[in-house]
Design a protein around this motif. Structure first.
Motif, PDB file in Angstrom:
ATOM      1  N   ARG A  84       8.237   6.187   2.593  1.00 17.82           N
ATOM      2  CA  ARG A  84       7.600   4.418   3.123  1.00 17.82           C
ATOM      3  C   ARG A  84       7.300   4.025   4.022  1.00 17.82           C
ATOM      4  NH1 ARG A  84      10.168  -0.951   1.229  1.00 17.82           N
ATOM      5  NH2 ARG A  84      11.813  -0.542   3.491  1.00 17.82           N
ATOM      6  N   GLU A  85       7.848   3.924   5.261  1.00 17.77           N
ATOM      7  CA  GLU A  85       8.060   3.630   5.913  1.00 17.77           C
ATOM      8  C   GLU A  85       6.102   4.488   6.919  1.00 17.77           C
ATOM      9  OE1 GLU A  85      11.423   3.658   8.718  1.00 17.77           O
ATOM     10  OE2 GLU A  85      12.164   2.124   7.997  1.00 17.77           O
ATOM     11  N   VAL A  88       3.377   4.003   4.894  1.00 13.02           N
ATOM     12  CA  VAL A  88       2.547   2.661   5.479  1.00 13.02           C
ATOM     13  C   VAL A  88       1.777   2.777   7.117  1.00 13.02           C
ATOM     14  CG1 VAL A  88       3.273  -0.096   6.140  1.00 13.02           C
ATOM     15  CG2 VAL A  88       4.038   0.786   4.570  1.00 13.02           C
ATOM     16  N   ASP A  96       0.278  -2.208   1.431  1.00 17.57           N
ATOM     17  CA  ASP A  96       0.799  -2.461   0.820  1.00 17.57           C
ATOM     18  C   ASP A  96       1.041  -1.251  -1.065  1.00 17.57           C
ATOM     19  OD1 ASP A  96      -1.726  -3.222  -0.068  1.00 17.57           O
ATOM     20  OD2 ASP A  96      -1.640  -4.391  -1.484  1.00 17.57           O
ATOM     21  N   GLU A  99       3.887   0.081  -0.314  1.00 16.30           N
ATOM     22  CA  GLU A  99       5.778  -1.045   0.281  1.00 16.30           C
ATOM     23  C   GLU A  99       6.025  -0.869  -1.692  1.00 16.30           C
ATOM     24  OE1 GLU A  99       7.523  -2.142   1.858  1.00 16.30           O
ATOM     25  OE2 GLU A  99       6.177  -2.520   3.738  1.00 16.30           O
ATOM     26  N   TYR A 102       7.587   2.144  -4.036  1.00 18.09           N
ATOM     27  CA  TYR A 102       9.107   2.398  -3.411  1.00 18.09           C
ATOM     28  C   TYR A 102       9.863   1.673  -4.315  1.00 18.09           C
ATOM     29  CZ  TYR A 102      12.821   3.267  -0.379  1.00 18.09           C
ATOM     30  OH  TYR A 102      14.610   3.290   0.263  1.00 18.09           O
TER      31      TYR A 102
END
Length: 289
Positions: A84-85, A88, A96, A99, A102
């Motif tokens: 996820r990180e 992003v 988004d 985000e 997830y």
């Protein structure tokens, strides 16, 4: 025990067998992995444990990717916090989106490869010439039978262009689906032999010019989704008569601006499952050469 697809040393044809220690025992009457995956897991277990075909020294055969026929490879995304990180960070306009997915009820699932495009252990993976940043994504692969049961596990490298996907999430197919973007292997570890699939260490090592260019370690214990949940969504409205491999996402992504280069050696090891080694090339011509 491991289920292997290999080149028969006498006939040169593809064969299926069970590896137990020093030998591979052919599974009589099994021509493909897909054929095996048409049966329930309990019947598959009986068949493997009763294997009594010709025996070959394990070191005498060339192993092939354990994906064939009408099998498909699919993948799940954003199933680890690290993934996820990374999504992003690389996304230019739609951070988004990653985000939200997830923690969403429905996981992100996408088609990855048809069987004939999949590389096996010791094979090649490719970076795109139109991408500046390309990375391997080491993932635990679920080997699913035609009923959606988890029959076994394997190692998957979901090679990805961070450049292309980062420009726009709708470019994900171009970032992840091309010749050289998927490696699977070296074999299938039966599900009944893995006590806890949520406690497997995963390591990634990228070697360049004889030196370690990047390495890292993660664990399936960091997985944000349940394995049966991912399999259930894949089979919810689709059919896989010869089974499928579902990669479950990655917890290992090199920090930007690291990228693979032609000549790199990528080694992915998952405890209890196996080690998958690939050589990096650039472009489809190098994959075909």
């Amino acid at each position: 025990m491991r289920i292997v697809r290999f080149t028969h040393p006498r006939t040169g044809t593809d064969a299926i067998g069970v590896e137990n220690g020093e030998h591979i025992v052919e599974l009589s009457g099994a021509a493909t992995i897909g054929e095996l995956l048409r049966t329930p897991v309990e019947r598959l277990r009986e068949r493997c444990e009763r294997a009594d075909g010709p025996r070959h020294p394990a070191g005498s055969v060339r192993r092939l990717a354990p994906v064939d026929g009408r099998m498909e490879v699919w993948a799940a995304g954003v199933t680890y916090r690290r993934s996820r990180e990374a999504r992003v960070t690389e996304s230019e306009r739609a951070a988004d989106v990653y985000e939200l997915v997830y923690d969403a009820e429905r996981p992100e699932l996408f088609f990855k490869s048809v069987a004939w495009k999949v590389s096996g252990d010791g094979g090649r993976i490719a970076v795109r010439a139109d991408s500046a940043v390309d990375v391997p994504e080491p993932e635990l692969g679920l080997v699913l039978n035609s009923a959606g049961e988890i029959a076994g596990y394997t190692v998957v490298d979901d090679v990805s262009s961070r450049t292309i996907e980062g420009e726009n999430p709708l470019y994900l197919p171009q970032a992840k689906i091309y010749l050289g973007a998927c490696a699977v292997g070296p074999a299938i570890r039966p599900a009944w032999e893995v006590a806890d699939p949520y406690a497997l260490d995963i390591t990634l090592t990228i070697t360049r010019d004889g030196r370690t260019a990047w390495d890292g370690k993660a664990s399936t214990g960091e997985l944000h989704r349940r394995l049966d949940e991912l399999a259930g969504y894949l089979f919810r409205a689709d059919a896989f008569p010869d089974g499928a491999v579902l990669a479950t996402g990655t917890g290992l992504v090199p920090d930007l601006p690291f990228t693979l280069r032609a000549g790199d050696i990528v080694t992915i090891a998952i405890a209890e499952i196996g080690t998958l080694v690939s050589t990096v090339v650039e472009g489809p011509d190098a994959m075909r050469g």
